[in-house]
Design a protein around this motif. Structure first.
Motif, mmCIF file in Angstrom:
data_model
loop_
_atom_site.group_PDB
_atom_site.id
_atom_site.type_symbol
_atom_site.label_atom_id
_atom_site.label_comp_id
_atom_site.label_asym_id
_atom_site.label_seq_id
_atom_site.Cartn_x
_atom_site.Cartn_y
_atom_site.Cartn_z
ATOM 1 N N GLY A 100 -10.585 95.017 -4.706
ATOM 2 C CA GLY A 100 -11.242 93.810 -4.231
ATOM 3 C C GLY A 100 -10.320 92.938 -3.410
ATOM 4 N N GLU A 101 -10.870 91.821 -2.952
ATOM 5 C CA GLU A 101 -10.116 90.900 -2.116
ATOM 6 C C GLU A 101 -10.552 89.467 -2.371
ATOM 7 O OE1 GLU A 101 -11.985 90.846 2.148
ATOM 8 O OE2 GLU A 101 -12.097 92.919 1.400
ATOM 9 N N ASP A 106 -16.236 80.261 4.557
ATOM 10 C CA ASP A 106 -17.509 79.606 4.234
ATOM 11 C C ASP A 106 -18.671 80.597 4.160
ATOM 12 O OD1 ASP A 106 -16.288 77.101 4.215
ATOM 13 O OD2 ASP A 106 -16.671 76.749 6.342
ATOM 14 N N ARG A 107 -18.614 81.632 4.940
ATOM 15 C CA ARG A 107 -19.722 82.585 5.005
ATOM 16 C C ARG A 107 -19.925 83.276 3.649
ATOM 17 N NH1 ARG A 107 -20.262 87.594 9.374
ATOM 18 N NH2 ARG A 107 -22.358 88.273 8.729
ATOM 19 N N GLY A 108 -21.164 83.290 3.195
ATOM 20 C CA GLY A 108 -21.504 83.961 1.949
ATOM 21 C C GLY A 108 -21.243 83.153 0.699
ATOM 22 N N LEU A 109 -20.827 81.901 0.861
ATOM 23 C CA LEU A 109 -20.482 81.083 -0.309
ATOM 24 C C LEU A 109 -21.690 80.864 -1.218
ATOM 25 C CD1 LEU A 109 -18.449 79.410 -1.883
ATOM 26 C CD2 LEU A 109 -18.930 77.483 -0.344
ATOM 27 N N SER A 188 -19.059 93.971 -0.486
ATOM 28 C CA SER A 188 -20.262 94.712 -0.127
ATOM 29 C C SER A 188 -21.397 94.413 -1.083
ATOM 30 C CB SER A 188 -19.972 96.219 -0.127
ATOM 31 O OG SER A 188 -19.625 96.674 -1.430
ATOM 32 N N GLY A 189 -21.075 93.871 -2.284
ATOM 33 C CA GLY A 189 -22.077 93.581 -3.315
ATOM 34 C C GLY A 189 -22.892 92.332 -3.042
#
Length: 298
Positions: A100-101, A106-109, A188-189
């Motif tokens: 993971g990382e 902000d994107r996907g918050l 990706s989840g």
């Protein structure tokens, strides 16, 4: 390190991991005789200013990782600890590497926020037989110094809030440094694949862990996101102080502690790609967040 490798294994690579403030972090790639590899992570206290605390901090984290191994919380496994630098150049902790990382953009918050909240609820549900040390406050009312240009009146009111008596609370197992920079995602989840940096694990109110994540979210993404995290935590089943004034106490106890160290907090965020988060920009967000807390809970 050499003594922790299986027969025939050898170190084939090392990569500096960014984001830490107090310690150096490296991912070590170990090669096996059959050509396969595995990764480990090495935490090293090389900075002389942390030398006196290294033994205590590393042993505390190693103990937490051993406990967490049987809990279902996705934490690294402790491989070996050299808390006094007897075998390594500096005091160090070797642990397993998690996939993971970290995600700081902000994107996907909107999708990540409930995942963070559910993970923290799961941590607070743990009941270790041997309790860790009681939490420590990172600021006192008299030590609060508002950032340049801050609303001095609001900060004086905020300092008075944490000058008051400590609210009564039901103790919980705390990560104590839970925030997006210490959570790994499979983007990706998305789903959480790991929670790292357990150096400050302790026993205290759930509100304090929620407060710390809230402050970080406010500084990374804007004050409104700091306010929203507590709502997400309760929606996930977490329980916070019933009285608004008590909630305010814990939120401000964490937020005001950032004022003296904004530069150190913002630096790794910029290295991770958030170039717009200058020290001044983060100071303004901190000031806005303190004002928002006083408006919402004061």
């Amino acid at each position: 390190m050499r003594g922790q490798l299986a027969p025939g294994e050898r170190l084939v690579g090392a990569e500096v991991l960014h984001g830490g403030i107090t310690a150096e972090m490296r991912r070590l790639t170990v090669g096996a005789p059959d050509g396969g590899t595995r990764d480990l992570v090495l935490r090293t206290f090389a900075d002389p200013s942390f030398a006196t605390d290294a033994e205590r901090l590393l042993n505390r984290e190693a103990g937490a990782l051993i406990y967490l191994a049987g809990t279902g919380v996705p934490a690294p496994g402790s491989v070996a600890v050299d808390a006094v630098g007897a075998h390594c150049e500096y005091p160090s902790l070797l642990m397993t590497h998690l996939p993971g990382e970290t995600v700081l953009g902000d994107r996907g918050l909107e999708a990540r926020l409930p995942l963070l909240a559910r993970q923290l609820v799961a941590i607070h549900a743990l009941r270790p037989v041997e309790r860790p040390r009681t939490y420590g406050a990172w600021v006192t009312a008299d030590a609060v110094v508002p950032p340049p240009g801050a609303d001095a009146g609001a900060w004086a009111v905020a300092a008075d809030v944490i000058r008051g008596p400590v609210p009564r609370y039901e103790g919980r197992f705390l990560h104590r440094d839970f925030h997006p920079g210490n959570v790994l995602f499979d983007v990706s989840g998305p789903r959480i694949t790991g929670v790292v940096d357990w150096v400050e694990n302790s026993w205290g109110p759930a509100d304090l862990d929620v407060a710390h994540c809230s402050t970080n979210l406010a500084l990374l993404h804007g004050p409104s996101w700091g306010l929203r995290f507590a709502e997400a935590y309760e929606e996930a089943g977490g329980v916070l102080a019933a009285v608004a004034r008590e909630r305010l106490y814990w939120r401000l106890l964490d937020a005001l502690a950032f004022a003296s160290d904004v530069r150190s907090v913002a630096r790794p965020w910029r290295r991770a790609g958030r170039a717009e988060l200058t020290t001044r920009a983060v100071e303004k967000r901190l000031d806005g967040y303190v004002a928002a807390l006083l408006d919402a809970l004061g």
